[in-house]
Design a protein around this motif. Structure first.
Motif, PDB file in Angstrom:
ATOM      1  N   PHE A 259     -13.160  -6.868   7.958  1.00  9.85           N
ATOM      2  CA  PHE A 259     -11.733  -6.692   7.734  1.00  9.85           C
ATOM      3  C   PHE A 259     -11.478  -5.241   7.326  1.00  9.85           C
ATOM      4  O   PHE A 259     -12.395  -4.543   6.911  1.00  9.85           O
ATOM      5  N   VAL A 260     -10.229  -4.808   7.425  1.00 13.57           N
ATOM      6  CA  VAL A 260      -9.880  -3.505   6.843  1.00 13.57           C
ATOM      7  C   VAL A 260      -9.210  -3.767   5.490  1.00 13.57           C
ATOM      8  O   VAL A 260      -8.425  -4.703   5.337  1.00 13.57           O
ATOM      9  N   ALA A 261      -9.557  -2.922   4.517  1.00 11.29           N
ATOM     10  CA  ALA A 261      -9.170  -3.184   3.130  1.00 11.29           C
ATOM     11  C   ALA A 261      -7.748  -2.711   2.829  1.00 11.29           C
ATOM     12  O   ALA A 261      -7.244  -1.751   3.425  1.00 11.29           O
ATOM     13  N   SER A 262      -7.144  -3.382   1.867  1.00 12.89           N
ATOM     14  CA  SER A 262      -5.768  -3.066   1.458  1.00 12.89           C
ATOM     15  C   SER A 262      -5.615  -1.597   1.055  1.00 12.89           C
ATOM     16  O   SER A 262      -6.463  -1.031   0.359  1.00 12.89           O
ATOM     17  N   GLY A 263      -4.521  -1.008   1.527  1.00 15.98           N
ATOM     18  CA  GLY A 263      -4.185   0.363   1.129  1.00 15.98           C
ATOM     19  C   GLY A 263      -4.836   1.437   1.970  1.00 15.98           C
ATOM     20  O   GLY A 263      -4.577   2.619   1.768  1.00 15.98           O
ATOM     21  N   THR A 264      -5.680   1.012   2.919  1.00 22.35           N
ATOM     22  CA  THR A 264      -6.396   2.000   3.728  1.00 22.35           C
ATOM     23  C   THR A 264      -6.095   1.845   5.215  1.00 22.35           C
ATOM     24  O   THR A 264      -6.680   2.524   6.046  1.00 22.35           O
ATOM     25  N   PHE A 265      -5.164   0.955   5.558  1.00 21.33           N
ATOM     26  CA  PHE A 265      -4.832   0.689   6.961  1.00 21.33           C
ATOM     27  C   PHE A 265      -3.331   0.441   7.094  1.00 21.33           C
ATOM     28  O   PHE A 265      -2.869  -0.200   8.029  1.00 21.33           O
ATOM     29  N   GLY A 266      -2.574   0.923   6.118  1.00 19.67           N
ATOM     30  CA  GLY A 266      -1.116   0.749   6.131  1.00 19.67           C
ATOM     31  C   GLY A 266      -0.741  -0.718   6.266  1.00 19.67           C
ATOM     32  O   GLY A 266      -1.318  -1.603   5.616  1.00 19.67           O
ATOM     33  N   TYR A 267       0.226  -0.960   7.154  1.00 20.46           N
ATOM     34  CA  TYR A 267       0.643  -2.343   7.423  1.00 20.46           C
ATOM     35  C   TYR A 267       0.123  -2.785   8.795  1.00 20.46           C
ATOM     36  O   TYR A 267       0.663  -3.687   9.416  1.00 20.46           O
ATOM     37  N   GLY A 268      -0.903  -2.078   9.278  1.00 25.82           N
ATOM     38  CA  GLY A 268      -1.548  -2.498  10.526  1.00 25.82           C
ATOM     39  C   GLY A 268      -0.907  -1.953  11.776  1.00 25.82           C
ATOM     40  O   GLY A 268      -1.420  -2.161  12.875  1.00 25.82           O
TER      41      GLY A 268
ATOM     42  N   VAL B  18     -16.844  -8.711   4.864  1.00 23.58           N
ATOM     43  CA  VAL B  18     -16.701  -7.405   4.202  1.00 23.58           C
ATOM     44  C   VAL B  18     -15.347  -6.799   4.541  1.00 23.58           C
ATOM     45  O   VAL B  18     -14.702  -7.185   5.515  1.00 23.58           O
ATOM     46  N   GLN B  19     -14.938  -5.853   3.723  1.00 22.83           N
ATOM     47  CA  GLN B  19     -13.746  -5.063   4.012  1.00 22.83           C
ATOM     48  C   GLN B  19     -14.133  -3.581   3.976  1.00 22.83           C
ATOM     49  O   GLN B  19     -14.871  -3.152   3.085  1.00 22.83           O
ATOM     50  N   VAL B  20     -13.588  -2.853   4.941  1.00 28.00           N
ATOM     51  CA  VAL B  20     -13.846  -1.417   5.048  1.00 28.00           C
ATOM     52  C   VAL B  20     -12.602  -0.683   4.555  1.00 28.00           C
ATOM     53  O   VAL B  20     -11.498  -0.945   5.040  1.00 28.00           O
ATOM     54  N   GLY B  21     -12.779   0.214   3.580  1.00 31.22           N
ATOM     55  CA  GLY B  21     -11.627   0.888   2.966  1.00 31.22           C
ATOM     56  C   GLY B  21     -11.568   2.374   3.266  1.00 31.22           C
ATOM     57  O   GLY B  21     -11.169   2.797   4.357  1.00 31.22           O
ATOM     58  N   THR B  22     -12.020   3.180   2.311  1.00 33.35           N
ATOM     59  CA  THR B  22     -11.916   4.645   2.383  1.00 33.35           C
ATOM     60  C   THR B  22     -12.392   5.223   3.711  1.00 33.35           C
ATOM     61  O   THR B  22     -11.833   6.202   4.213  1.00 33.35           O
ATOM     62  N   THR B  23     -13.404   4.600   4.306  1.00 35.70           N
ATOM     63  CA  THR B  23     -13.942   5.091   5.587  1.00 35.70           C
ATOM     64  C   THR B  23     -12.861   5.174   6.669  1.00 35.70           C
ATOM     65  O   THR B  23     -12.943   6.014   7.566  1.00 35.70           O
ATOM     66  N   ASN B  24     -11.833   4.306   6.581  1.00 38.85           N
ATOM     67  CA  ASN B  24     -10.764   4.355   7.586  1.00 38.85           C
ATOM     68  C   ASN B  24     -10.068   5.713   7.626  1.00 38.85           C
ATOM     69  O   ASN B  24      -9.553   6.114   8.667  1.00 38.85           O
ATOM     70  N   PHE B  25     -10.048   6.417   6.494  1.00 43.82           N
ATOM     71  CA  PHE B  25      -9.386   7.732   6.462  1.00 43.82           C
ATOM     72  C   PHE B  25     -10.220   8.792   7.196  1.00 43.82           C
ATOM     73  O   PHE B  25      -9.695   9.780   7.678  1.00 43.82           O
ATOM     74  N   VAL B  26     -11.528   8.562   7.215  1.00 45.76           N
ATOM     75  CA  VAL B  26     -12.433   9.524   7.843  1.00 45.76           C
ATOM     76  C   VAL B  26     -12.583   9.194   9.330  1.00 45.76           C
ATOM     77  O   VAL B  26     -12.589  10.068  10.185  1.00 45.76           O
ATOM     78  N   ASP B  27     -12.692   7.893   9.610  1.00 46.12           N
ATOM     79  CA  ASP B  27     -12.977   7.440  10.965  1.00 46.12           C
ATOM     80  C   ASP B  27     -12.302   6.076  11.175  1.00 46.12           C
ATOM     81  O   ASP B  27     -12.881   5.040  10.853  1.00 46.12           O
ATOM     82  N   PRO B  28     -11.080   6.075  11.707  1.00 47.84           N
ATOM     83  CA  PRO B  28     -10.336   4.811  11.831  1.00 47.84           C
ATOM     84  C   PRO B  28     -11.029   3.770  12.712  1.00 47.84           C
ATOM     85  O   PRO B  28     -10.747   2.579  12.592  1.00 47.84           O
ATOM     86  N   GLY B  29     -11.946   4.221  13.574  1.00 43.02           N
ATOM     87  CA  GLY B  29     -12.628   3.265  14.455  1.00 43.02           C
ATOM     88  C   GLY B  29     -13.862   2.639  13.832  1.00 43.02           C
ATOM     89  O   GLY B  29     -14.502   1.776  14.430  1.00 43.02           O
ATOM     90  N   ALA B  30     -14.199   3.038  12.612  1.00 45.74           N
ATOM     91  CA  ALA B  30     -15.465   2.604  11.998  1.00 45.74           C
ATOM     92  C   ALA B  30     -15.563   1.082  11.877  1.00 45.74           C
ATOM     93  O   ALA B  30     -16.621   0.501  12.147  1.00 45.74           O
ATOM     94  N   SER B  31     -14.472   0.427  11.492  1.00 47.77           N
ATOM     95  CA  SER B  31     -14.550  -1.013  11.225  1.00 47.77           C
ATOM     96  C   SER B  31     -14.932  -1.796  12.486  1.00 47.77           C
ATOM     97  O   SER B  31     -15.720  -2.750  12.414  1.00 47.77           O
ATOM     98  N   VAL B  32     -14.390  -1.378  13.631  1.00 43.68           N
ATOM     99  CA  VAL B  32     -14.720  -2.085  14.878  1.00 43.68           C
ATOM    100  C   VAL B  32     -16.192  -1.860  15.219  1.00 43.68           C
ATOM    101  O   VAL B  32     -16.909  -2.800  15.596  1.00 43.68           O
TER     102      VAL B  32
END
Ligand SMILES: Cc1cc2nc3c(=O)[nH]c(=O)nc-3n(C[C@H](O)[C@H](O)[C@H](O)COP(=O)(O)O)c2cc1C
Length: 315
Positions: A19-28, A263-277
């Motif tokens: 999942f992507v974590a709250s506050g690091t992926f806006g409202y999707g 798991v949820q991926v948070g801060t990494t989304n700011f560095v690499d938005p594709g990381a969670s996939v």
């Protein structure tokens, strides 16, 4: 080899455990050209409160070694604007939508959830208890086990959907809080929210955040988060969303091994938005190359002398 990646929570099926974590992926709806949200197990929205919140004044972000500090202060558009402007898009997605709720009173948590229940397109709720409790002088609900239990007890009868309580690590024993919310009817817990941290600018001799202290996240907190998930998993039988500094599939697998069911991926989304996939694909690849036909079989499969690790002093 075909690998089963999906899992159930209450009656809801999630296509994978990332999942992507709250506050690091806006409202999707903001970074769809950078990542395909339909490949995620779920999107956890930014925390929503009853009324919109501006949050704290700048500066509210500071970079730290292997991480970041934030003191956003739960800035958000409010639940009414979310329903009107964001939910219609989220309904078009294949992935599951978990709405994260933040509030400054127990009643506000209930009001926000009850309003959301009247609208389609939401598959579950994550309750952020790291919020200032106005009634108790601004102390976080999440550091008081009775308040955390009370919030869960009050919310449980309002929904049949998965109810996930997101626990703060800024307490002595997270397992005590996990046990309390399990007894009060929660379906799962999320571990961990940010850790209290601070950074100072020595040239100006001022704090780097306007609020002086803030929440530390990113790879710097991963070992702490793992130990917290391990502690909760060993003491309470409740599904756990592992969060904290996950940047790679191996990081995520570590969390599964110590007992997280997802798991949820948070801060990494700011560095690499594709990381969670990529992390979701990497977990399936790891399972396949190890002859494991269901990612769920990894959960809690750490080979360790658990008794020794929990009970022994290590210093
Ligand atoms: C900028 C920022 C904003 C966040 N906002 C929220 C929030 O609104 N609600 C919440 O429950 N957690 C919030 N978090 C915490 C994350 O969801 C996550 O629990 C934490 O950052 C640890 O994971 P990470 O190290 O992968 O980032 C926020 C984190 C960051 C960095």
């Amino acid at each position: 080899m075909t690998v089963k990646t999906s899992f159930m929570l209450r009656h809801v099926e999630f296509q994978n455990r990332v999942f992507v974590a709250s506050g690091t992926f806006g409202y999707g709806d903001e970074i769809n050209d950078l990542v395909d949200p339909n490949k995620l197990g779920g999107i956890v929205t930014k925390s929503l409160s009853w009324k919109p919140r501006d949050g704290n004044p700048p500066r509210r972000i500071a970079e730290t070694p292997s991480g970041m500090l934030n003191s956003i202060g739960l800035a958000n558009i409010g639940v009414h604007t979310f329903i009107e402007k964001k939910l219609p898009f989220l309904r078009t997605l294949k992935t599951r939508i978990i709405v994260n709720i933040a509030a400054s009173s127990v009643q506000e948590y209930c009001d926000v959830l009850a309003l959301l229940e009247r609208h389609d397109g939401i598959h579950g709720y994550e309750i952020n208890v790291s919020c200032p409790n106005v009634k108790e002088g601004g102390l976080s609900f999440g550091t008081n086990v009775d308040r955390t239990r009370e919030i869960t007890e009050r919310l449980r009868p309002l929904t049949e959907k998965p109810l996930i309580i997101k626990l703060t690590p800024n307490v002595t024993h997270m397992s005590e809080f996990a046990r309390a919310v399990k007894d009060a009817g929660a379906d799962a817990v999320s571990c961990i929210n940010t850790l209290v941290g601070m950074a100072v600018d020595v040239r100006t001799r001022t704090p780097r955040l306007s609020t002086v202290t803030g929440g530390l996240s990113g790879p710097a907190i991963k070992p702490i988060a793992l130990a917290k998930v391990f502690e909760v998993a060993k003491s309470v039988d409740i599904p756990i969303f592992g969060i904290g500094g996950i940047t790679t599939a191996d990081d995520a697998i570590e969390f599964l091994l110590v007992g997280a069911c997802a798991v949820q991926v948070g801060t990494t989304n700011f560095v690499d938005p594709g990381a969670s996939v990529r992390i979701a694909e990497g977990i399936a690849g790891y399972a396949s190359s190890n002859g494991i036909d269901d990612v769920g079989k990894l959960v809690g499969s750490l080979k360790a002398d658990v008794k020794a690790s929990v009970l022994q002093t290590w210093l």
